[in-house]
Design a protein around this motif. Structure first.
Motif, PDB file in Angstrom:
ATOM      1  N   ALA A  50       2.349   1.725  -3.390  1.00  0.00           N
ATOM      2  CA  ALA A  50       1.336   2.188  -4.340  1.00  0.00           C
ATOM      3  C   ALA A  50       1.077   3.678  -4.183  1.00  0.00           C
ATOM      4  O   ALA A  50       0.940   4.403  -5.177  1.00  0.00           O
ATOM      5  N   THR A  51       1.036   4.161  -2.938  1.00  0.00           N
ATOM      6  CA  THR A  51       0.813   5.600  -2.733  1.00  0.00           C
ATOM      7  C   THR A  51       2.020   6.418  -3.191  1.00  0.00           C
ATOM      8  O   THR A  51       1.857   7.508  -3.735  1.00  0.00           O
ATOM      9  N   LYS A 102       1.772   6.626  -6.913  1.00  0.00           N
ATOM     10  CA  LYS A 102       0.683   7.536  -7.279  1.00  0.00           C
ATOM     11  C   LYS A 102       1.125   8.988  -7.156  1.00  0.00           C
ATOM     12  O   LYS A 102       0.818   9.823  -8.013  1.00  0.00           O
ATOM     13  N   GLU A 103       1.865   9.316  -6.107  1.00  0.00           N
ATOM     14  CA  GLU A 103       2.378  10.672  -5.924  1.00  0.00           C
ATOM     15  C   GLU A 103       3.393  11.027  -7.006  1.00  0.00           C
ATOM     16  O   GLU A 103       3.431  12.159  -7.489  1.00  0.00           O
ATOM     17  N   LYS A 129      -2.990  18.564 -14.352  1.00  0.00           N
ATOM     18  CA  LYS A 129      -2.532  18.016 -13.079  1.00  0.00           C
ATOM     19  C   LYS A 129      -2.101  19.103 -12.099  1.00  0.00           C
ATOM     20  O   LYS A 129      -2.165  18.917 -10.896  1.00  0.00           O
ATOM     21  N   HIS A 157       0.824  -1.211   0.000  1.00  0.00           N
ATOM     22  CA  HIS A 157       0.000   0.000   0.000  1.00  0.00           C
ATOM     23  C   HIS A 157       0.860   1.264   0.000  1.00  0.00           C
ATOM     24  O   HIS A 157       0.575   2.224  -0.729  1.00  0.00           O
ATOM     25  N   ARG A 208       3.455   9.861 -10.038  1.00  0.00           N
ATOM     26  CA  ARG A 208       2.754  10.040 -11.313  1.00  0.00           C
ATOM     27  C   ARG A 208       2.069  11.389 -11.409  1.00  0.00           C
ATOM     28  O   ARG A 208       1.852  11.888 -12.501  1.00  0.00           O
ATOM     29  N   LYS A 209       1.723  11.987 -10.280  1.00  0.00           N
ATOM     30  CA  LYS A 209       1.063  13.292 -10.299  1.00  0.00           C
ATOM     31  C   LYS A 209       1.967  14.364 -10.885  1.00  0.00           C
ATOM     32  O   LYS A 209       1.510  15.262 -11.580  1.00  0.00           O
TER      33      LYS A 209
END
Length: 134
Positions: free
Chosen positions: A9-10, A13-14, A78, A6, A16-17
């Protein structure tokens, strides 16, 4: 999902922003011709790259100009709170790969035929910011 998975994954995700990229697939230009234009704008600021592509006489520059505008629009979506001028956008990476070929036959002398390969390419363009060094 486990805690380690998890957390990873976070983090992804950060990451990719802050990444802004655009892809152009199956562009009917040979990869070799597209790479000549792509080399002109690799590592250049976004505004200067737009000017280079706008005034280039090559056909491939039209497609790359549209792709760069798309990548800039993706970055804006974004990062709505940051202005483009303050961010210092530049072309971080641009990659030209070959795509599928259309194979055609051209008649040749004495009943033979020569194969004509109409090449196409895929282009991936990624933008980075000078401030955050993404």
């Amino acid at each position: 999902m486990g805690s380690r998975k998890h957390n990873m994954a976070t983090q992804l995700k950060e990451a990719r922003k802050s990444r802004a990229f655009a892809k152009l697939t199956n562009c009917p230009t040979s990869p070799r011709k597209m790479r000549l234009v792509a080399d002109l704008v690799r590592g250049v600021e976004a505004e200067k790259a737009l000017q280079i592509l706008k005034f280039s006489s090559k056909e491939a520059s039209r497609n790359l100009e549209k792709l760069l505008l798309s990548a800039i629009a993706n970055w804006q979506a974004k990062n709505e709170d940051v202005s483009i001028e303050d961010a210092g956008l530049y072309v971080k990476s641009i990659c030209v790969d070959s795509a599928g070929m259309l194979k055609r036959l051209r008649p040749a002398p004495q009943g033979r035929a020569h194969r004509i390969r109409k090449r196409s390419n895929h282009v991936t363009l990624e933008l980075g910011t000078k401030n955050n060094s993404n």
